[in-house]
Design a protein around this motif. Structure first.
Motif, PDB file in Angstrom:
ATOM      1  N   LEU A  38     -23.030  14.384 -17.976  1.00  0.00           N
ATOM      2  CA  LEU A  38     -21.626  14.048 -17.703  1.00  0.00           C
ATOM      3  C   LEU A  38     -20.725  14.483 -18.843  1.00  0.00           C
ATOM      4  CD1 LEU A  38     -21.991  10.494 -16.103  1.00  0.00           C
ATOM      5  CD2 LEU A  38     -21.415  12.647 -14.943  1.00  0.00           C
ATOM      6  N   GLU A  39     -21.260  14.370 -20.089  1.00  0.00           N
ATOM      7  CA  GLU A  39     -20.459  14.811 -21.237  1.00  0.00           C
ATOM      8  C   GLU A  39     -20.206  16.306 -21.171  1.00  0.00           C
ATOM      9  OE1 GLU A  39     -20.650  14.778 -26.126  1.00  0.00           O
ATOM     10  OE2 GLU A  39     -22.293  13.894 -24.953  1.00  0.00           O
ATOM     11  N   LEU A  40     -21.250  17.064 -20.870  1.00  0.00           N
ATOM     12  CA  LEU A  40     -21.098  18.527 -20.774  1.00  0.00           C
ATOM     13  C   LEU A  40     -20.171  18.900 -19.611  1.00  0.00           C
ATOM     14  CD1 LEU A  40     -24.800  19.652 -21.422  1.00  0.00           C
ATOM     15  CD2 LEU A  40     -22.849  19.854 -22.978  1.00  0.00           C
ATOM     16  N   LEU A  41     -20.321  18.152 -18.491  1.00  0.00           N
ATOM     17  CA  LEU A  41     -19.498  18.449 -17.325  1.00  0.00           C
ATOM     18  C   LEU A  41     -18.015  18.151 -17.600  1.00  0.00           C
ATOM     19  CD1 LEU A  41     -19.346  19.299 -14.360  1.00  0.00           C
ATOM     20  CD2 LEU A  41     -19.771  16.913 -13.735  1.00  0.00           C
ATOM     21  N   SER A  42     -17.740  17.061 -18.291  1.00  0.00           N
ATOM     22  CA  SER A  42     -16.326  16.733 -18.579  1.00  0.00           C
ATOM     23  C   SER A  42     -15.705  17.759 -19.518  1.00  0.00           C
ATOM     24  CB  SER A  42     -16.236  15.327 -19.196  1.00  0.00           C
ATOM     25  OG  SER A  42     -16.921  15.295 -20.451  1.00  0.00           O
ATOM     26  N   ARG A  43     -16.552  18.249 -20.509  1.00  0.00           N
ATOM     27  CA  ARG A  43     -16.024  19.274 -21.403  1.00  0.00           C
ATOM     28  C   ARG A  43     -15.718  20.544 -20.623  1.00  0.00           C
ATOM     29  NH1 ARG A  43     -20.179  19.880 -24.715  1.00  0.00           N
ATOM     30  NH2 ARG A  43     -19.643  17.970 -25.829  1.00  0.00           N
ATOM     31  N   HIS A  44     -16.590  20.893 -19.699  1.00  0.00           N
ATOM     32  CA  HIS A  44     -16.371  22.094 -18.886  1.00  0.00           C
ATOM     33  C   HIS A  44     -15.125  21.954 -18.003  1.00  0.00           C
ATOM     34  CE1 HIS A  44     -17.139  25.477 -16.228  1.00  0.00           C
ATOM     35  NE2 HIS A  44     -17.051  24.625 -15.175  1.00  0.00           N
ATOM     36  N   LEU A  45     -14.965  20.797 -17.371  1.00  0.00           N
ATOM     37  CA  LEU A  45     -13.794  20.597 -16.496  1.00  0.00           C
ATOM     38  C   LEU A  45     -12.493  20.610 -17.300  1.00  0.00           C
ATOM     39  CD1 LEU A  45     -15.110  17.877 -14.001  1.00  0.00           C
ATOM     40  CD2 LEU A  45     -14.758  20.322 -13.579  1.00  0.00           C
ATOM     41  N   SER A  46     -12.535  20.079 -18.536  1.00  0.00           N
ATOM     42  CA  SER A  46     -11.325  20.114 -19.375  1.00  0.00           C
ATOM     43  C   SER A  46     -10.948  21.545 -19.717  1.00  0.00           C
ATOM     44  CB  SER A  46     -11.565  19.298 -20.654  1.00  0.00           C
ATOM     45  OG  SER A  46     -11.787  17.937 -20.354  1.00  0.00           O
ATOM     46  N   GLU A  47     -11.976  22.342 -20.028  1.00  0.00           N
ATOM     47  CA  GLU A  47     -11.692  23.751 -20.340  1.00  0.00           C
ATOM     48  C   GLU A  47     -11.122  24.475 -19.114  1.00  0.00           C
ATOM     49  OE1 GLU A  47     -15.346  25.303 -21.725  1.00  0.00           O
ATOM     50  OE2 GLU A  47     -15.246  24.300 -23.690  1.00  0.00           O
ATOM     51  N   GLU A  48     -11.702  24.187 -17.946  1.00  0.00           N
ATOM     52  CA  GLU A  48     -11.208  24.815 -16.726  1.00  0.00           C
ATOM     53  C   GLU A  48      -9.776  24.356 -16.403  1.00  0.00           C
ATOM     54  OE1 GLU A  48     -12.410  27.185 -14.807  1.00  0.00           O
ATOM     55  OE2 GLU A  48     -14.061  27.406 -16.240  1.00  0.00           O
ATOM     56  N   LYS A  49      -9.501  23.067 -16.699  1.00  0.00           N
ATOM     57  CA  LYS A  49      -8.158  22.554 -16.464  1.00  0.00           C
ATOM     58  C   LYS A  49      -7.129  23.302 -17.307  1.00  0.00           C
ATOM     59  CE  LYS A  49      -5.305  18.521 -17.367  1.00  0.00           C
ATOM     60  NZ  LYS A  49      -5.272  17.161 -17.973  1.00  0.00           N
ATOM     61  N   GLU A  50      -7.453  23.494 -18.595  1.00  0.00           N
ATOM     62  CA  GLU A  50      -6.522  24.212 -19.480  1.00  0.00           C
ATOM     63  C   GLU A  50      -6.301  25.632 -18.981  1.00  0.00           C
ATOM     64  OE1 GLU A  50      -4.776  23.011 -21.907  1.00  0.00           O
ATOM     65  OE2 GLU A  50      -5.658  21.009 -21.647  1.00  0.00           O
ATOM     66  N   GLY A  51      -7.400  26.264 -18.550  1.00  0.00           N
ATOM     67  CA  GLY A  51      -7.258  27.634 -18.047  1.00  0.00           C
ATOM     68  C   GLY A  51      -6.405  27.690 -16.778  1.00  0.00           C
ATOM     69  N   LEU A  52      -6.666  26.730 -15.874  1.00  0.00           N
ATOM     70  CA  LEU A  52      -5.873  26.707 -14.636  1.00  0.00           C
ATOM     71  C   LEU A  52      -4.403  26.419 -14.912  1.00  0.00           C
ATOM     72  CD1 LEU A  52      -8.344  24.808 -12.273  1.00  0.00           C
ATOM     73  CD2 LEU A  52      -7.689  27.217 -12.152  1.00  0.00           C
ATOM     74  N   LEU A  53      -4.128  25.509 -15.850  1.00  0.00           N
ATOM     75  CA  LEU A  53      -2.735  25.222 -16.199  1.00  0.00           C
ATOM     76  C   LEU A  53      -2.050  26.440 -16.794  1.00  0.00           C
ATOM     77  CD1 LEU A  53      -2.974  21.610 -17.723  1.00  0.00           C
ATOM     78  CD2 LEU A  53      -1.914  22.305 -15.562  1.00  0.00           C
ATOM     79  N   ALA A  54      -2.763  27.162 -17.639  1.00  0.00           N
ATOM     80  CA  ALA A  54      -2.165  28.370 -18.229  1.00  0.00           C
ATOM     81  C   ALA A  54      -1.878  29.415 -17.156  1.00  0.00           C
ATOM     82  CB  ALA A  54      -3.106  28.940 -19.304  1.00  0.00           C
TER      83      ALA A  54
END
Length: 603
Positions: free
Chosen positions: A401-417
């Motif tokens: 879950l820790e790895l998954l949340s880090r991945h989703l946060s990175e994807e969120k930043e990319g999608l927002l950009a």
């Protein structure tokens, strides 16, 4: 005084030469004085005279002769006979009075000097000499013979000599006056020759020329003007008659108002549409005041010019110019559209790339692992402690879950950009479109427009329909109107719509004298006022506030958009559109006011 003296003369004497007129005035004045003395004698002397009957008959006879002579002057074409009668009466009266008195003092009285002065001026040198010789002979020969003077003949002879000298002085005066009259006659002859040359020059032009007095009576009219009157009115007006009498009542009132403005010192210029020999013509008419010696108007001149060919040439030139403007506008629109498509197309490429990246990254999101983890937690909801402590999958779940949340946060930043980049591209497209819309609203092909020419173009479009139903069109354009910065097509559409409405109002009125008038003038505030007026059915007072409302109409087949759109277009041009009507059957007047230099258009 001269006016009252002239009233006793006949028309030929009043219109005669200045010399004859002055003689006639003198004759009337002398007869008037003699009548006064005669009346005084009848009232105050006859009763006191030694022989009242004879004196009364004599005075009454003289009264009748004087009145008959005045009556003769009212009908005579020459003063010769009345002047001869008066000269004879004066000479005879002086002689008879001297015989009646029988004294030398009466015979040599200074009254005898009236004979040469009066007769030479009225009858000329020869007849003056005749009557002077009669008076002198009575004074120097007849009276001394009948009544010998106690002191001798010297006084009688000297008095007769002085009477003859009076004739000589009168002759010299008459000779000098004749010289002056000859010079005056030569000047008048020169003036008449100059006038004939001027009339010949005016007659040689093909343009109508007419001069009028202060009440509109014709003074001079050249051949072109006479021919124009024959074509318009069926006959040539006579000098001295009013030029406006042959017009219809409405036209007569309009032209009299223009004449009053001209006599007030204004130069009036109008363009009048006419139908000559079955063809529509346009006349450019100028009214100019004629100023007297004190710089006050004493009449006016009317100059006309057929400008039909010029108007047609101007229309063709204007049409060519508008075609060039249309081509230029379409070319500019194509260039602008090409630039817009290029800018929007480049931005759309970026939008497509951003949209593709968003779709790909959304597809690659590891949401399925989170779903499996939630299912495992739901399966072991009753023994989560044992699941996390004993089950190998439960022991690895927190790290997953820790790895998954880090991945989703990175994807969120990319999608927002990527979303921000997409939003910037969309904003760029909106800015390009808004900029084009702003330019389309502001420019609108604004150009310098001659409003009278634009109104003539609008009238030309309706000319056939107006003529077919008998609508008379009048134009009154003020002189020296400035050009207006305006969108030609919007203003033309407003005028065409107003003319169409006026035509329907006139058709529904059933009036025999249907007329429509267009007027252009300057108004306060550096603005131009255009008025379209008709004498049609008019507008009810309660309908005036709603006349420009969308959907409001009084026509059975109307839609209520024309006046509403016209009012909006007038506002877009920086002006206003107003309506006035006195009520049903009183016609209506629509007024457009525009800024001369072009106002700020309104959205």
């Amino acid at each position: 005084m001269l006016t009252r003296l002239d009233a006793c003369l006949s028309e030929p004497l009043r219109q005669g030469s200045p010399v004859e007129l002055s003689r006639g005035r003198l004759l009337v004045g002398i007869l008037g004085m003699l009548l006064l003395f005669n009346l005084l004698a009848l009232f105050f002397y006859v009763g006191r005279s030694p022989d009242p009957l004879r004196t009364g008959v004599v005075q009454f006879t003289c009264l009748v002769i004087f009145l008959a002579t005045l009556w003769r002057l009212r009908r005579a074409s020459s003063i010769r006979v009345p002047a001869w009668i008066l000269s004879f009466l004066v000479t005879a009266a002086i002689s008879v009075e001297s015989w009646k008195a029988g004294t030398q003092a009466v015979a040599v009285n200074t009254m005898a000097m009236l004979v040469p002065m009066l007769t030479v001026y009225l009858l000329g040198v020869r007849w003056g000499l005749f009557f002077t010789l009669l008076a002198a002979a009575n004074m120097g020969l007849v009276h001394p013979y009948l009544f010998p003077p106690p002191g001798g003949l010297a006084l009688n002879l000297f008095s007769a000599l002085f009477v003859l000298c009076g004739w000589l002085v009168s002759w010299m005066f008459l000779a000098s006056r004749d010289e002056a009259d000859a010079a005056l006659e030569q000047a008048l002859r020169t003036l008449r020759e100059s006038e004939e040359q001027l009339v010949s020059l005016v007659d040689s032009t093909d343009d109508p020329v007419c001069s009028l007095d202060t009440v509109g009576r014709i003074l001079t009219l050249n051949q072109a003007g006479a021919e124009l009157c024959r074509q318009l009115f069926g006959g040539e007006p006579l000098p001295g008659t009013s030029l406006f009498d042959a017009l219809s009542p409405g036209q007569r009132a309009l032209w009299k108002e223009r004449a009053q403005r001209t006599l007030a010192g204004e130069r009036v210029r109008v363009q009048q549409g006419l139908t000559l020999e079955g063809r529509p013509r346009v006349m450019d008419i100028n009214l100019n005041p004629i100023l007297g010696a004190d710089r006050r108007p004493v009449g006016m001149t009317l100059f006309g010019r057929d400008i039909t060919a010029l108007k047609e040439a101007e229309a063709r030139l204007g049409e060519t110019h508008r075609n060039l403007l249309d081509v230029s506008r379409h070319a500019g629109m194509a260039e602008v559209a090409n630039g817009i498509l290029h800018n929007v197309g480049n931005t759309l490429n970026s939008v497509n790339v951003s949209a593709g990246l968003l779709a790909q990254r959304l597809r690659n999101l590891r949401v399925s692992g989170l779903t499996r983890a939630s299912e495992m937690l739901r399966e072991h909801a009753q023994d989560l402690g044992a699941f996390f402590s004993r089950d190998p999958r439960g022991q690895q779940l927190p790290q997953y879950l820790e790895l998954l949340s880090r991945h989703l946060s990175e994807e969120k930043e990319g999608l927002l950009a990527e979303t921000q980049m997409l939003d910037q591209n969309v904003e760029h497209i909106k800015a390009v479109v808004a900029m084009q819309q702003a330019h389309a609203r502001v420019t609108g092909m604004v150009e310098q427009v001659s409003v009278p020419q634009l109104l003539d173009d609008a009238l030309r479009l309706h000319a056939a329909s107006f003529e077919r139903v008998g609508i008379q069109v009048r134009t009154d354009y003020a002189a020296r109107l400035p050009l207006v910065m305006v969108d030609r097509y919007k203003l033309l559409q407003i005028v065409i719509n107003l003319l169409s409405n006026a035509r329907h109002a006139l058709l529904n009125s059933h009036r025999p004298d249907k007329h429509l008038s267009l007027r252009v003038e300057r108004s306060p505030g550096d603005r131009l006022r255009i008025q379209v007026a008709d004498n049609g059915v008019g507008i009810l007072p309660e309908n005036l506030p709603r006349i420009f409302t969308q959907g409001f109409t009084t026509k059975e087949d109307g839609h209520g958009f024309g006046l509403h759109i016209s009012a909006l277009s007038a506002e877009e041009l920086g002006g206003t559109l107003l309506c006035m009507s006195a009520g049903p059957g009183q016609g209506a007047t629509f007024t457009i006011e525009l800024p001369v230099n072009g106002g700020e258009p309104r959205n």
